[in-house]
Design a protein around this motif. Structure first.
Motif, PDB file in Angstrom:
ATOM      1  N   LEU A 121       6.702  -2.759  -0.520  1.00  0.00           N
ATOM      2  CA  LEU A 121       5.478  -2.117  -0.032  1.00  0.00           C
ATOM      3  C   LEU A 121       4.838  -3.093   0.947  1.00  0.00           C
ATOM      4  O   LEU A 121       4.421  -4.185   0.570  1.00  0.00           O
ATOM      5  CB  LEU A 121       4.514  -1.809  -1.186  1.00  0.00           C
ATOM      6  N   VAL A 122       4.797  -2.706   2.225  1.00  0.00           N
ATOM      7  CA  VAL A 122       4.194  -3.543   3.259  1.00  0.00           C
ATOM      8  C   VAL A 122       2.726  -3.154   3.372  1.00  0.00           C
ATOM      9  O   VAL A 122       2.405  -1.976   3.539  1.00  0.00           O
ATOM     10  CB  VAL A 122       4.906  -3.341   4.618  1.00  0.00           C
ATOM     11  N   ARG A 123       1.842  -4.154   3.256  1.00  0.00           N
ATOM     12  CA  ARG A 123       0.393  -3.928   3.394  1.00  0.00           C
ATOM     13  C   ARG A 123      -0.072  -4.548   4.705  1.00  0.00           C
ATOM     14  O   ARG A 123       0.023  -5.759   4.883  1.00  0.00           O
ATOM     15  CB  ARG A 123      -0.356  -4.568   2.232  1.00  0.00           C
ATOM     16  N   LEU A 124      -0.588  -3.699   5.605  1.00  0.00           N
ATOM     17  CA  LEU A 124      -1.094  -4.142   6.902  1.00  0.00           C
ATOM     18  C   LEU A 124      -2.597  -3.941   6.952  1.00  0.00           C
ATOM     19  O   LEU A 124      -3.078  -2.820   6.807  1.00  0.00           O
ATOM     20  CB  LEU A 124      -0.461  -3.321   8.036  1.00  0.00           C
ATOM     21  N   THR A 128      -9.946  -3.769  12.664  1.00  0.00           N
ATOM     22  CA  THR A 128     -11.106  -2.882  12.781  1.00  0.00           C
ATOM     23  C   THR A 128     -11.480  -2.211  11.466  1.00  0.00           C
ATOM     24  O   THR A 128     -12.542  -1.616  11.367  1.00  0.00           O
ATOM     25  CB  THR A 128     -10.857  -1.780  13.841  1.00  0.00           C
ATOM     26  N   CYS A 129     -10.623  -2.316  10.457  1.00  0.00           N
ATOM     27  CA  CYS A 129     -10.899  -1.674   9.169  1.00  0.00           C
ATOM     28  C   CYS A 129     -10.136  -2.422   8.076  1.00  0.00           C
ATOM     29  O   CYS A 129      -9.255  -1.876   7.426  1.00  0.00           O
ATOM     30  CB  CYS A 129     -10.459  -0.208   9.255  1.00  0.00           C
ATOM     31  N   ARG A 130     -10.499  -3.701   7.890  1.00  0.00           N
ATOM     32  CA  ARG A 130      -9.718  -4.581   7.010  1.00  0.00           C
ATOM     33  C   ARG A 130      -9.726  -4.166   5.551  1.00  0.00           C
ATOM     34  O   ARG A 130      -8.803  -4.467   4.812  1.00  0.00           O
ATOM     35  CB  ARG A 130     -10.235  -6.012   7.113  1.00  0.00           C
ATOM     36  N   ALA A 131     -10.783  -3.473   5.111  1.00  0.00           N
ATOM     37  CA  ALA A 131     -10.895  -3.120   3.704  1.00  0.00           C
ATOM     38  C   ALA A 131      -9.896  -2.035   3.293  1.00  0.00           C
ATOM     39  O   ALA A 131      -9.652  -1.835   2.108  1.00  0.00           O
ATOM     40  CB  ALA A 131     -12.317  -2.654   3.388  1.00  0.00           C
ATOM     41  N   LEU A 132      -9.332  -1.327   4.272  1.00  0.00           N
ATOM     42  CA  LEU A 132      -8.398  -0.239   3.982  1.00  0.00           C
ATOM     43  C   LEU A 132      -7.030  -0.544   4.591  1.00  0.00           C
ATOM     44  O   LEU A 132      -6.744  -0.168   5.723  1.00  0.00           O
ATOM     45  CB  LEU A 132      -8.934   1.075   4.565  1.00  0.00           C
ATOM     46  N   PRO A 133      -6.165  -1.246   3.866  1.00  0.00           N
ATOM     47  CA  PRO A 133      -4.851  -1.570   4.439  1.00  0.00           C
ATOM     48  C   PRO A 133      -3.928  -0.353   4.465  1.00  0.00           C
ATOM     49  O   PRO A 133      -4.001   0.514   3.598  1.00  0.00           O
ATOM     50  CB  PRO A 133      -4.306  -2.637   3.486  1.00  0.00           C
ATOM     51  N   LEU A 134      -3.091  -0.312   5.482  1.00  0.00           N
ATOM     52  CA  LEU A 134      -1.987   0.644   5.467  1.00  0.00           C
ATOM     53  C   LEU A 134      -0.986   0.120   4.450  1.00  0.00           C
ATOM     54  O   LEU A 134      -0.686  -1.074   4.424  1.00  0.00           O
ATOM     55  CB  LEU A 134      -1.335   0.721   6.848  1.00  0.00           C
ATOM     56  N   GLU A 135      -0.490   0.978   3.585  1.00  0.00           N
ATOM     57  CA  GLU A 135       0.471   0.578   2.555  1.00  0.00           C
ATOM     58  C   GLU A 135       1.719   1.436   2.738  1.00  0.00           C
ATOM     59  O   GLU A 135       1.697   2.631   2.436  1.00  0.00           O
ATOM     60  CB  GLU A 135      -0.142   0.730   1.172  1.00  0.00           C
ATOM     61  N   LEU A 136       2.771   0.810   3.239  1.00  0.00           N
ATOM     62  CA  LEU A 136       3.943   1.543   3.694  1.00  0.00           C
ATOM     63  C   LEU A 136       5.179   1.207   2.866  1.00  0.00           C
ATOM     64  O   LEU A 136       5.667   0.064   2.903  1.00  0.00           O
ATOM     65  CB  LEU A 136       4.183   1.224   5.171  1.00  0.00           C
ATOM     66  N   PRO A 137       5.696   2.186   2.097  1.00  0.00           N
ATOM     67  CA  PRO A 137       6.933   1.963   1.353  1.00  0.00           C
ATOM     68  C   PRO A 137       8.062   1.618   2.328  1.00  0.00           C
ATOM     69  O   PRO A 137       8.192   2.230   3.388  1.00  0.00           O
ATOM     70  CB  PRO A 137       7.188   3.314   0.682  1.00  0.00           C
ATOM     71  N   SER A 138       8.861   0.616   1.966  1.00  0.00           N
ATOM     72  CA  SER A 138       9.832   0.061   2.909  1.00  0.00           C
ATOM     73  C   SER A 138      11.078  -0.448   2.202  1.00  0.00           C
ATOM     74  O   SER A 138      11.100  -0.597   0.980  1.00  0.00           O
ATOM     75  CB  SER A 138       9.201  -1.120   3.662  1.00  0.00           C
TER      76      SER A 138
END
Length: 195
Positions: A121-124, A128-138
């Motif tokens: 799970l990659v967390r980016l 501009t919106c650090r509190a809400l990371p993109l969480e991408l299954p990988s």
């Protein structure tokens, strides 16, 4: 799809390149979790697109007093959002910033971040919106010769993929505009110095 095809897809697309707060965790991909991640990522990408639209609108020259007042209010709201974002996730709580290159197909990141060769799970964390990371299954696609690895995104639905493509395109457009502005400013200041 074979990992070589994923790598080729990644290289054929425009990519975000830069430093970003990123972390990689091992991931147990339950079907209901995938659906939740897709829904959450779509919400975050829409938020980022909205913030980007607001930023580009604020760059326009407007003489209308009402529009100027709305722009001032918008700037104040953006400052408040930034303060709340920093309070929610102080820099000390974010994962380290690393150079990355990513698009809707996957991400190239330091190999040292990998915790497994299995599901990831990659967390980016976008600035501009650090509190809400993109969480991408990988999944790991390949290890590269320069200490980096290519990780491809999997189980990402079409709407999230489109949102990632839009995010990368907007970032690229902003970089081109900044480069043009810098070049124009340097040519103007260079002309003044010669005069």
């Amino acid at each position: 799809m074979h990992t070589d095809e994923k790598w080729q897809q990644f290289n054929e697309r425009m990519a975000f390149e830069g430093g970003m707060h990123v972390a990689v965790d091992a991931f147990d991909a339950a079907p209901d979790a995938i659906a939740r991640y897709n829904e959450r990522n779509l919400h975050i990408l829409r938020t980022l697109a909205s913030l980007d639209e607001r930023r580009s609108e604020n760059g326009m020259d407007v003489d209308d007093p009402i529009m100027l007042e709305l722009q001032r209010m918008d700037s104040k709201i953006n400052v408040l959002l930034d303060i709340v974002d920093r309070l929610l996730v102080p820099v000390s709580m974010l994962p380290a910033r690393h150079p990355v290159r990513f698009n809707a197909a996957g991400i190239v990141l330091p190999e040292s971040l990998l915790v497994s060769d299995q599901s990831l799970l990659v967390r980016l964390h976008v600035d501009t919106c650090r509190a809400l990371p993109l969480e991408l299954p990988s999944r790991l696609g390949r290890k590269l010769n320069d200490g980096h690895a290519f990780v491809y995104f999997c189980d990402v639905n079409e709407l999230v993929e489109d949102g990632l493509e839009r995010f990368v395109f907007c970032h690229h457009r902003r970089k081109v505009a900044e480069a043009r502005l810098t070049a124009a400013t340097e040519s103007v200041s260079g002309g003044k110095n010669r005069a």
